[in-house]
Design a protein around this motif. Structure first.
Motif, PDB file in Angstrom:
ATOM      1  N   ASP A  69      -8.380  -7.087  -0.869  1.00 35.19           N
ATOM      2  CA  ASP A  69      -8.245  -5.425  -0.475  1.00 35.19           C
ATOM      3  C   ASP A  69      -8.420  -5.567   0.970  1.00 35.19           C
ATOM      4  N   LEU A 128       0.660  -1.215   0.080  1.00 34.99           N
ATOM      5  CA  LEU A 128      -0.051   0.045   0.012  1.00 34.99           C
ATOM      6  C   LEU A 128       0.776   1.183   0.027  1.00 34.99           C
ATOM      7  N   THR A 131     -10.108   4.891  -0.138  1.00 32.26           N
ATOM      8  CA  THR A 131     -10.245   3.843  -1.190  1.00 32.26           C
ATOM      9  C   THR A 131     -11.668   3.561  -1.177  1.00 32.26           C
ATOM     10  N   SER A 187     -14.763  -3.193  -2.031  1.00 31.26           N
ATOM     11  CA  SER A 187     -13.432  -3.950  -1.870  1.00 31.26           C
ATOM     12  C   SER A 187     -13.487  -5.398  -2.127  1.00 31.26           C
TER      13      SER A 187
END
Length: 359
Positions: free
Chosen positions: A239, A169, A231, A235
């Protein structure tokens, strides 16, 4: 020696079907074994269709899905449930939330819930704190109430080390990482969390908001600050696992929570939780072993709790994460599934109402 033929599986239908975005139902029905066959209904309109309801069980989950898509009124939904019962069907209602998250449906939901409470054979809650909260809001028929815990999410998500996740990340230089997981909705107070975080976080701390952004937070403004990582979107399993592994703890700044799948997910993935003192988090968080709960009423309570949590540093939260993972193992679906199976078998053995045809 001849063996007796196995009994016919118990027919369970469930609505709504949220398996595409929430593993809970898949894990629940998979845990029942071959004695129970659970099948989803595509719409609430199917509850009253077909006429072959004698001996079937309807497991109702998030009931507002029946009348918020504009295809069916609340009255017709209750009529369908009543018809299902009249034809010999049985109803189990799991109360996931005290009230709909969308304020527009709260008035009609109160009417619908009164009807479901009268029609349901079983009213299911996930914990004693949830039962206590529900009793304050609804006249629960206690003879119908069952408490069966929410299971863990073991086996659903992959595993990553903290270092691997932070590297992927591009957050290797972060000191503390705080995660708000799951759907980003108004009742989780994401705006208040962002404001509190920016007030108390250091320059190397990070807040990740990871999940689908619901319409009720369309006006949410995410500041242009490197400490905020947003984000939005649905997901994938990978993720979700990645952001949990990167985080030091999850923060759930609920304004209300009856059952918290997000807290149990964090627990399963070995992360402690900082959250508001609500029924859902009282069930999922063992203070201080697996997390910290704060009273959300006083002004500045979230910022104060967040400041204290960040100042502790990563080590105490790593210890809480290990304790959380241990606690999650007690939420094993083998035992929970056996309890559900017994409940469905109990309902299947009940005599059918007089006048029900059993052709």
């Amino acid at each position: 020696m001849l063996q007796a033929a196995p009994p016919n599986p118990i027919d369970v239908r469930f609505f709504p079907d949220y398996r595409g975005t929430n593993p809970y139902q898949e894990l629940l029905y998979r845990s029942l074994g071959p004695a129970v066959i659970a099948q989803p209904l595509d719409s609430a309109a199917q509850i009253g269709a077909g006429g072959q309801d004698a001996g079937s069980i309807l497991h109702l989950h998030w009931e507002t899905a029946a009348f918020t898509d504009g295809k069916q009124s609340a009255e017709s939904f209750l009529d369908a449930l009543s018809g299902f019962r009249d034809r010999g069907g049985r109803i189990v209602w799991t109360i996931h939330n005290l009230m709909p998250h969308d304020h527009r449906y709260r008035a009609v939901s109160k009417q619908v819930r009164s009807g479901i409470l009268a029609l349901a054979d079983i009213v299911h809650l996930h914990s004693l704190p949830a039962l206590t909260a529900a009793m304050e809001q609804h006249a629960l028929p206690m003879a119908k109430v069952r408490i069966i815990p929410h299971g863990n999410f073991d086996g659903v998500y992959p595993s990553f080390s903290r270092e691997q996740a932070r590297s992927e990340l591009q957050l290797e230089d972060a000191r503390m990482i705080v995660l708000m997981p799951g759907q980003i909705r108004a009742y989780k107070a994401p705006g208040a969390l962002i404001e509190a975080f920016l007030d108390v976080a250091g320059p190397d701390d990070r807040l990740i908001l990871a999940g689908h952004r619901a319409p009720d937070v369309d006006d949410l403004t995410v500041p242009d600050d490197p400490r905020i990582v947003a984000t939005f979107g649905f997901s994938m399993d990978r993720d979700l696992a990645l952001v949990h592994a990167a985080a030091d703890f999850a923060v759930l700044s609920y304004t209300a929570s009856l059952t918290s799948g997000s807290a149990i997910l964090a627990q399963t993935l070995g992360r402690g939780t900082l959250g508001s003192d609500t029924p859902g988090l009282r069930d999922a968080v063992l203070v201080p072993a697996t997390g910290v709960l704060y009273d959300p009423a006083p002004e500045g309570a979230l910022a104060s709790a967040l400041h204290a949590a960040l100042n502790e540093g990563p080590d105490p939260w790593a210890v809480r994460g290990k304790a959380a993972a241990q606690a999650a193992r007690a939420r094993d679906w083998t035992a929970i599934g056996a309890t559900w199976r017994s409940l469905f078998m109990e309902l299947a053995r009940l005599p059918r109402p007089a006048g029900v045809l059993t052709s």
